[in-house]
Write a protein that holds these residues in place. Structure first.
Motif, PDB file in Angstrom:
ATOM      1  N   UNK A  22      91.995 -41.264  84.818  1.00  0.00           N
ATOM      2  CA  UNK A  22      92.631 -40.054  84.308  1.00  0.00           C
ATOM      3  C   UNK A  22      91.626 -39.091  83.672  1.00  0.00           C
ATOM      4  N   UNK A  23      90.430 -39.569  83.377  1.00  0.00           N
ATOM      5  CA  UNK A  23      89.433 -38.734  82.700  1.00  0.00           C
ATOM      6  C   UNK A  23      88.506 -38.131  83.754  1.00  0.00           C
ATOM      7  N   UNK A  24      88.993 -37.120  84.466  1.00  0.00           N
ATOM      8  CA  UNK A  24      88.294 -36.593  85.631  1.00  0.00           C
ATOM      9  C   UNK A  24      86.960 -35.944  85.289  1.00  0.00           C
ATOM     10  N   UNK A  25      86.828 -35.397  84.083  1.00  0.00           N
ATOM     11  CA  UNK A  25      85.574 -34.727  83.746  1.00  0.00           C
ATOM     12  C   UNK A  25      84.412 -35.712  83.656  1.00  0.00           C
ATOM     13  N   UNK A  26      84.712 -37.003  83.609  1.00  0.00           N
ATOM     14  CA  UNK A  26      83.651 -38.002  83.556  1.00  0.00           C
ATOM     15  C   UNK A  26      83.154 -38.432  84.916  1.00  0.00           C
ATOM     16  N   UNK A  27      83.815 -37.983  85.986  1.00  0.00           N
ATOM     17  CA  UNK A  27      83.446 -38.421  87.328  1.00  0.00           C
ATOM     18  C   UNK A  27      82.004 -38.066  87.672  1.00  0.00           C
ATOM     19  N   UNK A  28      81.597 -36.836  87.347  1.00  0.00           N
ATOM     20  CA  UNK A  28      80.251 -36.388  87.702  1.00  0.00           C
ATOM     21  C   UNK A  28      79.198 -37.286  87.067  1.00  0.00           C
ATOM     22  N   UNK A  29      79.347 -37.548  85.768  1.00  0.00           N
ATOM     23  CA  UNK A  29      78.374 -38.397  85.086  1.00  0.00           C
ATOM     24  C   UNK A  29      78.361 -39.805  85.671  1.00  0.00           C
ATOM     25  N   UNK A  30      79.524 -40.375  85.916  1.00  0.00           N
ATOM     26  CA  UNK A  30      79.583 -41.740  86.427  1.00  0.00           C
ATOM     27  C   UNK A  30      78.962 -41.835  87.821  1.00  0.00           C
ATOM     28  N   UNK A  31      79.151 -40.801  88.646  1.00  0.00           N
ATOM     29  CA  UNK A  31      78.520 -40.786  89.971  1.00  0.00           C
ATOM     30  C   UNK A  31      77.004 -40.689  89.843  1.00  0.00           C
ATOM     31  N   UNK A  32      76.536 -39.849  88.922  1.00  0.00           N
ATOM     32  CA  UNK A  32      75.094 -39.685  88.731  1.00  0.00           C
ATOM     33  C   UNK A  32      74.451 -40.969  88.219  1.00  0.00           C
ATOM     34  N   UNK A  33      75.188 -41.735  87.444  1.00  0.00           N
ATOM     35  CA  UNK A  33      74.658 -42.983  86.909  1.00  0.00           C
ATOM     36  C   UNK A  33      74.494 -44.053  87.983  1.00  0.00           C
TER      37      UNK A  33
END
Length: 258
Positions: free
Chosen positions: A30-41
């Motif tokens: 549900x926390x979509x704004x975290x997707x970018x960071x998690x993908x980069x990690x």
């Protein structure tokens, strides 16, 4: 990229939760704004840089001592205005309540770093931390740790020449010796004064506590007489190219006349 931080740092309406796990929140669907960071990690280099940058900040601006000191500085700055502020706006409801809010922020600043270390360790399956102690004569040169200069305002030098920070085991830390004008780098030495490396840049893996000294000597670095500098090579190459073009032009001109 920052999203919705108005309830952060033990804000009066956000509560005081120094143990709050942002990685858990970022990884939730549900926390979509975290997707970018998690993908980069997922990228190993980015992940190592992220962990090291976190450690840099925990050793400086986010350390308990510096963060609490900053809160106290801000308290002193605004304290003289708070009575008038409360009379005019009615929030906080009293001066005592405002002091309690500030104390909450100090408590958060004190407890948050160790919670973050635990969360980073769990999230990335890290193997603990080790101390890196760095020494240099600040009048001759200083050391850069990752992107952190060990001569900045927020770096607490132990005795004017030493600095210590905690870094995660298994994540290489980049060191760079930076001589001041009139000096050159002479080498990295361990705690027993043994030369470890003569390279100005050095990667260390803090699998255990380590102490290094960057030694700087007066004068320009010694260069072997028979070693060609990059500038010299470029000059020779330019002369060769110009000469070749001139000869080619001369030959073509002779052929045209013939």
């Amino acid at each position: 990229m920052i999203n919705d931080v108005d309830a952060g740092f033990a804000a009066s309406w956000g509560g005081n939760y120094p143990e709050y796990d942002m990685f858990e929140r970022l990884s939730k669907e549900s926390w979509k704004t975290g997707d970018l960071l998690m993908f980069m990690l997922d990228n190993e280099k980015f992940k190592a840089d992220f962990i090291n940058r976190f450690a840099d900040l925990l050793n400086t601006v986010f350390s308990s001592e510096i963060a609490q000191g900053t809160v106290e500085e801000m308290r002193a700055l605004y304290e003289v205005e708070m009575e008038e502020h409360i009379k005019r706006w009615g929030y906080p409801t009293s001066y005592i309540r405002w002091q309690a809010y500030v104390d909450n922020m100090k408590s958060f600043a004190k407890e948050r770093p160790e919670n973050l270390i635990e969360q980073l360790t769990e999230e990335f399956d890290l193997k603990g931390m080790s101390d890196i102690t760095l020494n240099s004569d600040q009048l001759k040169g200083y050391i850069q740790v990752n992107r952190l200069n060990v001569n900045d305002t927020y770096v607490d030098l132990l005795d004017g020449s030493s600095w210590a920070g905690r870094y995660f085991n298994g994540i290489p830390v980049k060191l760079k010796a930076i001589p001041l004008q009139g000096y050159h780098f002479a080498g990295w030495f361990d705690e027993n004064d043994h030369l470890m490396s003569g390279d100005i840049e050095l990667d260390v893996d803090p699998a255990d506590d380590i102490e290094l000294t960057a030694v700087f000597a007066i004068g320009d670095p010694i260069v072997e007489e028979d070693a060609l500098s990059v500038t010299t090579i470029l000059i020779y190459a330019s002369v060769f190219v110009i000469s070749s073009l001139s000869i080619t032009y001369f030959i073509m001109k002779r052929k045209i006349r013939a």
